[in-house]
Write a protein that holds these residues in place. Sequence first.
Motif, PDB file in Angstrom:
ATOM      1  N   ALA A 139       2.516   1.765  -3.344  1.00  0.00           N
ATOM      2  CA  ALA A 139       1.558   2.254  -4.345  1.00  0.00           C
ATOM      3  C   ALA A 139       1.189   3.716  -4.077  1.00  0.00           C
ATOM      4  O   ALA A 139       0.993   4.501  -5.011  1.00  0.00           O
ATOM      5  CB  ALA A 139       0.309   1.377  -4.352  1.00  0.00           C
ATOM      6  N   GLU A 140       1.115   4.080  -2.804  1.00  0.00           N
ATOM      7  CA  GLU A 140       0.824   5.489  -2.472  1.00  0.00           C
ATOM      8  C   GLU A 140       1.995   6.383  -2.870  1.00  0.00           C
ATOM      9  O   GLU A 140       1.799   7.503  -3.357  1.00  0.00           O
ATOM     10  CB  GLU A 140       0.489   5.628  -0.979  1.00  0.00           C
ATOM     11  CG  GLU A 140      -0.926   5.147  -0.697  1.00  0.00           C
ATOM     12  CD  GLU A 140      -1.269   5.020   0.776  1.00  0.00           C
ATOM     13  OE1 GLU A 140      -2.457   4.899   1.079  1.00  0.00           O
ATOM     14  OE2 GLU A 140      -0.348   5.028   1.628  1.00  0.00           O
TER      15      GLU A 140
ATOM     16  N   ALA B 142      -0.642   3.450 -10.366  1.00  0.00           N
ATOM     17  CA  ALA B 142      -0.260   2.203  -9.698  1.00  0.00           C
ATOM     18  C   ALA B 142      -1.524   1.462  -9.274  1.00  0.00           C
ATOM     19  O   ALA B 142      -2.562   2.079  -9.042  1.00  0.00           O
ATOM     20  CB  ALA B 142       0.609   2.475  -8.469  1.00  0.00           C
TER      21      ALA B 142
ATOM     22  N   MET C 255       0.837  -1.214   0.000  1.00  0.00           N
ATOM     23  CA  MET C 255       0.000   0.000   0.000  1.00  0.00           C
ATOM     24  C   MET C 255       0.863   1.251   0.000  1.00  0.00           C
ATOM     25  O   MET C 255       0.608   2.214  -0.734  1.00  0.00           O
ATOM     26  CB  MET C 255      -0.905   0.018   1.244  1.00  0.00           C
ATOM     27  CG  MET C 255      -2.062  -0.960   1.185  1.00  0.00           C
ATOM     28  SD  MET C 255      -2.794  -1.254   2.821  1.00  0.00           S
ATOM     29  CE  MET C 255      -3.292   0.387   3.281  1.00  0.00           C
TER      30      MET C 255
END
Lengths: 371, 186
Positions: free
Chosen positions: B29-30, B40, B26
Motif C-alpha cells: 500500500a505504501e 490505496a 502495508m
Amino acid sequence: MVVSLMQGNEAISWGALAAGCRFFAGYPITPSTEIAEMLARELPKVGGTFIQMEDEIASMAAIIGASIGGLKSMTATSGPGFSLMQENIGYAAMTEVPCVVVNVQRLGPSTGLATAAAQGDVMQTRWGTHGDHPIIVLSPTSVTQSFELTIRAFNLSERYRTPVILLTEGIIGHMREPIDLPDFDALEIVERVITDTPDHYVPFSNDLGDVPPLASFGQGYRYHITGLFHDPMGFPTQRLDEIDPWLERVHHKLDRHLDEIVMVEEDLQDDARIAIIAYGVSARGARHALKLARSQGYKVSMLTLLTIWPFPEAQVEELGDQVDRVIVPEMNLGQLALEVERMVGRKKVARVNRANGEMVTPQMILDVIES
Amino acid sequence: MNIPFVDRIEIRLVGKGGQGMILAGMILAEAATIYDFKNAVQTQTYGPEARGGASKSEVVISSGEIDYPEVINADVLVVMSQEACDKYALSMKADSLSILDDENIDCLPITPFVRAPITRLALETTGKTLAANIVALGVLVGLTGAVSRQAIEKAVLARAPEGTKEMNRQALLKGFEVAEHLNEPI
C-alpha cells in the motif's frame, strides 16, 4: 501530495496531540491498543503524561481528574473496557468535566471477539450510563476523519463542558489510508477561558448562559465537585428549585447548539425515492453501493452521519420526507435504525444488518435498492 | 453511463500469523500511495494468537476514490499457509491469479494459480525464512504489475531496518526473477 499511510488509531492519536491533549490514562485492549502505544511514546515529548492504569474504571477516573486539573485528557478502549467506564462517564456528565473517550468497537457482547469489528455500541454510547444526561458522540468514516473528528471531539468537549465519545471500530482503527496531516498551528483549537476571579467564581451557575466557564483546580479557585445533584457552588442539594434549572441547562447546552454540534455529509440526488443513511465504516460500503446503483440508473440519495448523538433528527426527518424508502446499513442487529425509524416512520426503513464481525457489503445494500 | 471502479485492483495476502503478511500489505500500500502516487487502502484481519493462526491483509489500489475498503472479489491472492488457504481463498474473480508458497500448500484452489517455493527461496537467498514475505511481494509485483518495480523496491527499503536493507533487496529481486520464469497459470 501523500504524506504518509496511516492507521485510524494513529490518526486519532495525532488528532489528540494536535487538539492539545496532554494526559492519557488507559488500559490496553484490542483493537484500540495502538492509541495507547503511540501516546505513551509521543506525550512525554510534548510535556504530557501517559499512565497505564490498573483497569478502565480507574482510567476514566484519571482523565476526569486530569481535566479538572487543567489538562485536556483522553482515554481509549473497546467494548469490555467501555462497559467498565460507564459509571465515570456519568460522573463526567454530572460534573461537567470535558474529556474524550475513544471506543474502538469490537464484536460483543462480553469479551466477544477481540479482533473482529462491530458497531454494536451505538446505544451504549447514548444510554450506557444511568440517568438522563447530555452526551456527544462522533463517528469517523475514514482515517482522515479519525484525525479531524478527534480534534472536533476535544473542541466540543471544552466548548460544552461535556464528555465526548469518539465511536470508531476495529476496521477503521486498523485500516491504513493515505493522509496529509495539516499544520497543527493552523488548526482551530478551543481552549478554556476563565474571566471571573476566584472570589466571584460560580462553577455551576445557571445564570451565565448554557455553559458556565470551568476553572481548573490548583489555580486558586475553590469549589466542590460531586456526582450528587449540586447547587451552583457544587455542594449537594435536594432543592427542586436547584435540580430543575440544572437539568434544564445541561440539556440545553447541547440541544440549543445543534448547528455547531451536528455534522452530516449529504450526497443528494433530485427526485431520488430511495435514501441510504449510514455512519462509520458502514458508510464506506454504502458509498460503494450508491455509486454502483447510480451507474445502473437508480436515483439514490445518501446521508452520512458524523455526529450520531445528539441524533441528527432534523436532517433525517427532512430526507425521510423526500423519499419512499430509507436503507440503514449497520454492523449490528439494528441500533441507529431505531432512531431513523422514530424520525421517518417504521414502514419506510429497510435495515441491512450484519453482526458477525464482517462488514456490510455493497451487494447487501444493492440487493435492497434493487428489490 | 459512467461505470465506477474500473481500475480497482483487489489484492489479498494470507498466511500464518508471524509470516509477515500484514507487513507485506502495508509495504504494498505504501508503494502504491507514496511512490506510485495512486490511492490505496490496507485492511487486516487476524486471530487472537500472538503467532500462528490465520492472518489476512488486504490492499485495494485505485487511481480514484476507494469507498469499500476491503476486497470484494480478489484479483490477486498470495497464500503462504494451508490454514489461510482454506479460510481465505474465497471470493475470487474468475480471472484472478493465486500465488502459492509451493512447499506450504498441498490443497489447491480452483481458480488459476502459480506455485513457487517462496519460503525456501527466501532461506536460500538471505539465510532467513523471515524474508519470505518480501520474496512473495517480488513475485506478486513481477507477475501482476499491481505497483511499479521501482515503487515496491523503495517501499521495501523504507520499511527495512538498518542492516537488513540489502538482504531485503535481494529477497525482492529474487521474487522478480522467479516471476520471470514462472509458467503460465494452471
